[in-house]
Design a protein around this motif. Sequence first.
Motif, PDB file in Angstrom:
ATOM      1  N   GLU A  62      -1.259  -5.657  -0.847  1.00  0.00           N
ATOM      2  CA  GLU A  62      -1.067  -4.365  -0.205  1.00  0.00           C
ATOM      3  C   GLU A  62      -0.615  -4.499   1.240  1.00  0.00           C
ATOM      4  N   PRO A 116      -3.684   7.530  -9.245  1.00  0.00           N
ATOM      5  CA  PRO A 116      -4.219   7.272  -7.900  1.00  0.00           C
ATOM      6  C   PRO A 116      -4.092   5.797  -7.532  1.00  0.00           C
ATOM      7  N   PRO A 117      -3.835   5.497  -6.250  1.00  0.00           N
ATOM      8  CA  PRO A 117      -3.695   4.098  -5.828  1.00  0.00           C
ATOM      9  C   PRO A 117      -4.901   3.237  -6.196  1.00  0.00           C
ATOM     10  N   LYS A 166       2.250   1.858  -3.416  1.00  0.00           N
ATOM     11  CA  LYS A 166       1.256   2.484  -4.291  1.00  0.00           C
ATOM     12  C   LYS A 166       1.245   3.996  -4.108  1.00  0.00           C
ATOM     13  N   GLN A 167       1.400   4.452  -2.857  1.00  0.00           N
ATOM     14  CA  GLN A 167       1.459   5.893  -2.613  1.00  0.00           C
ATOM     15  C   GLN A 167       2.693   6.497  -3.277  1.00  0.00           C
ATOM     16  N   LYS A 168       3.815   5.771  -3.236  1.00  0.00           N
ATOM     17  CA  LYS A 168       5.038   6.242  -3.900  1.00  0.00           C
ATOM     18  C   LYS A 168       4.828   6.326  -5.411  1.00  0.00           C
ATOM     19  N   ALA A 178       0.839  -1.207   0.000  1.00  0.00           N
ATOM     20  CA  ALA A 178       0.000   0.000   0.000  1.00  0.00           C
ATOM     21  C   ALA A 178       0.869   1.249   0.000  1.00  0.00           C
ATOM     22  N   GLU A 179       1.980   1.232   0.746  1.00  0.00           N
ATOM     23  CA  GLU A 179       2.884   2.386   0.768  1.00  0.00           C
ATOM     24  C   GLU A 179       3.599   2.546  -0.560  1.00  0.00           C
ATOM     25  N   HIS A 218       2.035   6.756  -6.903  1.00  0.00           N
ATOM     26  CA  HIS A 218       1.151   7.913  -7.114  1.00  0.00           C
ATOM     27  C   HIS A 218       1.950   9.206  -7.174  1.00  0.00           C
ATOM     28  N   SER A 219       2.956   9.333  -6.303  1.00  0.00           N
ATOM     29  CA  SER A 219       3.725  10.580  -6.248  1.00  0.00           C
ATOM     30  C   SER A 219       4.584  10.794  -7.493  1.00  0.00           C
TER      31      SER A 219
END
Length: 304
Positions: free
Chosen positions: A130, A116-117, A106-108, A103-104, A110-111
């Motif tokens: 995740e 979007p995740p 996916k946030q990376k 999950a983290e 996204h950045s």
Amino acid sequence: AAFPGVPRGGLYTIIMAAAAAAADGAEEPGMEAEAQELPLGCGGGGGSPAAGRSPEAEERREPPQASVSNGGDEDSGRELVELKVIWNKNKYDVKFCLDSTGAELKQKIHSITGLPPAMQKVMFKGLLPEEKTLREIKITNGSKIMVVGSTINDVLAVNTPKEAAQQEVKAEENKKEPLCRQKQHRKVLDKGKPDDVMPSVKGVQERLPTVPLSGMYNKSGGKVRLTFKLEQDQLWIGTKERTEKLPMGSIKNVVSEPIEGHEDYHMMAFQLGPTEASYYWVYWVPTQYVDAIKDTVLGKWQYF
């Protein structure tokens, strides 16, 4: 008073000499005291520098400076892994903490991509879980992470024409007899199930398997298999003679219908052009994969 036998002038000399001697004897102890006290003062001509330093000066001495890290790396002290993230034909070199979760990650992603995740399908030897860490799923330096998905703007731009086309096709289908009764399809269906047809599960929706869908017929009655290359966003339609590699975005629509008498299997068509003449038909598709095929090709993700 006069001393016997001492002339006046000589007496005066003796008295003065005695007075001078007494003065000299009084000065000597004072000088000794001054010499003893000097080293305890703030500085004098005699004694070593250390002897002349006050206790307050000793306390004011600063301790030696310790080596201090600049703290510029937020992951200092954490084990990092170097990844190659591939999305939309772009490659990104990413350093990420090995003990972070999917999950983290996916946030990376996204950045760095703006994706979007919730719109991401992240794959490493299958769909990336995740809740597990990168260490737990055995990601190592140089591992390739495949990402499939479209931004919201891309989805709106692509799916709106597809949805309109799908509605038109459904309206036309309602006016016609069932597909499986039409002559062009009967000649294939009358052959019966292929010997190597895949098992079906009626009333259940499943994700696409990791292996190609096989054991099906095409319109000419030849064997056909479907391979979903998610990392390349392509559908491969393979026959004995050749394999066609179709970008998902080039497929305008997907239609399907249960086969009468065998409702646990469907006949399915992929629209490759603007009209029905461009349909590529596939028969004996297991029903549990029908929705997953449509969602994957048309860009709508299903989570079961």
